[in-house]
Design an enzyme around this catalytic site. Structure first.
Site, PDB file in Angstrom:
ATOM      1  N   GLY A  10      69.365 -44.065  24.348  1.00 38.93           N
ATOM      2  CA  GLY A  10      68.955 -42.884  24.609  1.00 38.93           C
ATOM      3  C   GLY A  10      67.529 -42.931  24.942  1.00 38.93           C
ATOM      4  NE  ARG A  73      80.713 -44.420  28.537  1.00 39.55           N
ATOM      5  CZ  ARG A  73      82.077 -43.908  28.052  1.00 39.55           C
ATOM      6  NH1 ARG A  73      81.949 -42.859  27.408  1.00 39.55           N
ATOM      7  NH2 ARG A  73      83.081 -44.514  28.374  1.00 39.55           N
ATOM      8  CG  ASP A 115      70.536 -47.457  15.756  1.00 36.84           C
ATOM      9  OD1 ASP A 115      70.317 -47.113  16.932  1.00 36.84           O
ATOM     10  OD2 ASP A 115      70.985 -46.850  14.718  1.00 36.84           O
ATOM     11  CB  THR A 137      64.873 -43.944  18.337  1.00 41.46           C
ATOM     12  OG1 THR A 137      65.572 -42.849  17.873  1.00 41.46           O
ATOM     13  CG2 THR A 137      64.365 -44.588  16.958  1.00 41.46           C
ATOM     14  CG  ASP A 139      67.125 -40.592  16.013  1.00 38.83           C
ATOM     15  OD1 ASP A 139      66.675 -39.309  16.538  1.00 38.83           O
ATOM     16  OD2 ASP A 139      68.028 -40.973  16.379  1.00 38.83           O
ATOM     17  CG  ASP A 141      66.810 -44.303  13.060  1.00 36.66           C
ATOM     18  OD1 ASP A 141      66.095 -44.652  14.082  1.00 36.66           O
ATOM     19  OD2 ASP A 141      68.251 -43.963  13.344  1.00 36.66           O
ATOM     20  NE  ARG A 183      73.299 -41.639  15.425  1.00 37.05           N
ATOM     21  CZ  ARG A 183      74.592 -40.987  16.061  1.00 37.05           C
ATOM     22  NH1 ARG A 183      74.579 -40.283  17.015  1.00 37.05           N
ATOM     23  NH2 ARG A 183      75.714 -41.418  15.350  1.00 37.05           N
TER      24      ARG A 183
HETATM   25  O1  F6P Z   1      69.059 -41.314  18.911  1.00 33.18           O
HETATM   26  C1  F6P Z   1      68.514 -40.458  19.620  1.00 33.18           C
HETATM   27  C2  F6P Z   1      69.309 -38.937  19.608  1.00 33.18           C
HETATM   28  O2  F6P Z   1      68.858 -38.149  20.442  1.00 33.18           O
HETATM   29  C3  F6P Z   1      69.901 -38.662  18.477  1.00 33.18           C
HETATM   30  O3  F6P Z   1      68.876 -37.717  17.590  1.00 33.18           O
HETATM   31  C4  F6P Z   1      70.901 -37.826  18.792  1.00 33.18           C
HETATM   32  O4  F6P Z   1      71.909 -37.557  17.739  1.00 33.18           O
HETATM   33  C5  F6P Z   1      71.885 -38.746  20.130  1.00 33.18           C
HETATM   34  O5  F6P Z   1      70.582 -39.307  20.559  1.00 33.18           O
HETATM   35  C6  F6P Z   1      72.387 -37.915  21.065  1.00 33.18           C
HETATM   36  O6  F6P Z   1      72.882 -38.623  21.897  1.00 33.18           O
HETATM   37  P1  F6P Z   1      73.108 -38.340  23.739  1.00 33.18           P
HETATM   38  O7  F6P Z   1      72.280 -38.158  24.403  1.00 33.18           O
HETATM   39  O8  F6P Z   1      74.041 -39.339  23.973  1.00 33.18           O
HETATM   40  O9  F6P Z   1      73.813 -37.003  23.455  1.00 33.18           O
END
Ligand code: F6P
Length: 359
Positions: A10, A73, A115, A137, A139, A141, A183
């Site tokens: 992401g 992916r 991660d 990220t 997040d 985390d 998350r």
């Molecule tokens: O890890 C970053 C994040 O934005 C999370 O906060 C969220 O759950 C996820 O990615 C969303 O992913 P996607 O862009 O695949 O919907």
């Protein structure tokens, strides 16, 4: 020296700042930089590798997203292909990727990721590639670093959104529930919730009791405050229930979290009788121009990653651990997650300000 950059997973605001700093720091040393398009896709028969020159990275520090494109992916160890019966299955293409890396004449890989992408980088390092990781990220985390770039921007966006929701929520005397990303970690919800004066903040680290949440709404009502702002991290869960998913994991992806906000809103409305609305802020938190903090952090991370390459320090992740930017062995980071410590001053601050954490 020929350095390749990957920005898989992401995106996060500040990615382009990292790319620019890598390219310019490498150029200063007389080295070349190449961008692998779409995570690792560019090395696996996708449409390629971008030669990154100082001209190509001019004026990108303030831009969100990544000029390299990305995908979540694109794990070369679990590459998704469609089999003869039309089912998606995962295959390991890491050897092919390493062969393509050598054939391209690359000497080192800087992988900028959260991660998942850092784990891929670590596994590639264990298979022989010269890898340096940069933590990315919204997040926040990733362990081994006080902050990841992108987090500050996401918190600023969320804070701004909650600020805006306050006026309409108060005018209508409603309860507003705002679901934020993050998350399994509550950093975004906690920081923006406190900064924007939320009344309730629910984070994954503290399982909540919906009755306690409603008590807070009722107490405000009795005190003449006829509206309440509830901030919910997407990974928050009731003490007697589990995490709410929007979609289960399909081949090559991870579970998509989402939906807890509307469940909390419905429960509050049913139990208190208050008119309640919910909003999922979603990918707005990942978009837009990075804050000054994230730009600077991204630039410092990029320069530090090239410094690590110059020193021959591989299998490390760059960390922001004030007052220094340092190198953390990747094995100390991989497979772990950095959660909000329950005894942190931020949690204490929330409690002391009278914010309910639902427990
Ligand atoms: O890890 C970053 C994040 O934005 C999370 O906060 C969220 O759950 C996820 O990615 C969303 O992913 P996607 O862009 O695949 O919907």
């Amino acid at each position: 020296m020929r350095i390749a950059i990957s920005t898989g997973g992401g995106d996060a605001p500040g990615l382009n700042a990292v790319i620019r700093a890598i390219v310019l720091s490498a150029h200063t040393r007389g080295w070349q930089t190449y961008g692998i398009r779409r995570g690792y896709g560019g090395l696996l028969g996708d449409d390629g590798i971008m030669t990154l020159t100082p001209e190509k990275v001019r004026g990108i520090t303030h831009l969100g997203g990544t000029i390299l494109g990305t995908t979540n992916r694109g794990n070369p160890f679990r590459w998704v292909v469609r089999d003869a019966s039309g089912n998606d299955v995962e295959v390991d293409r890491s050897d092919e990727l390493i062969a393509a890396f050598s054939a391209s004449g690359f000497d080192a890989l800087i992988t900028i990721g959260g991660d998942g992408s850092l784990k891929i980088g670590y596994d590639l390092w264990r298979k022989g590639l010269m890898v340096v990781g940069v933590p990315k990220t919204i997040d926040n985390d990733v362990p081994g670093t006080l902050a990841t770039f992108g987090f500050d921007t996401a918190v600023a966006t969320a804070t701004d959104a909650i600020d805006k929701l306050h006026s309409t929520t108060e005018s209508h005397e409603r309860v507003m529930v705002v679901e934020l990303m993050g998350r399994d970690a509550g950093w975004i919800a906690l920081h923006s919730g406190i900064a924007a004066s939320a009344d309730v903040i629910l984070i994954p680290e503290i399982p909540f009791d919906i009755e306690k949440v409603c008590d807070k709404v009722r107490a405000r009502e009795q005190a003449g405050r006829h509206f309440s702002m509830v901030v919910v991290g997407e990974g928050a869960r009731p003490h007697d229930g589990g995490i709410v998913l929007l979609e289960r994991r399909a081949a090559g992806t991870v579970d998509r979290l989402g939906g807890i906000g509307s469940l909390v809103a419905r429960a509050i409305s049913e139990r208190t009788g208050k008119e309640t609305r919910s909003l999922v802020l979603g990918h707005l938190q990942r978009g837009g121009s990075p804050t000054t903090f994230d730009r600077l952090l991204g630039l410092r991370f990029g320069a530090a990653a090239v410094r690590a390459v110059a020193d021959g320090a591989f299998g490390v992740m760059i960390g922001y651990n004030p007052p220094v930017i340092n190198r953390v062995p990747m094995e100390q980071v991989i497979g772990k997650s950095k959660h909000v410590p329950l005894d942190s001053d931020t949690v204490l601050t929330a409690r002391e300000l009278g914010i309910s954490l639902g427990d």
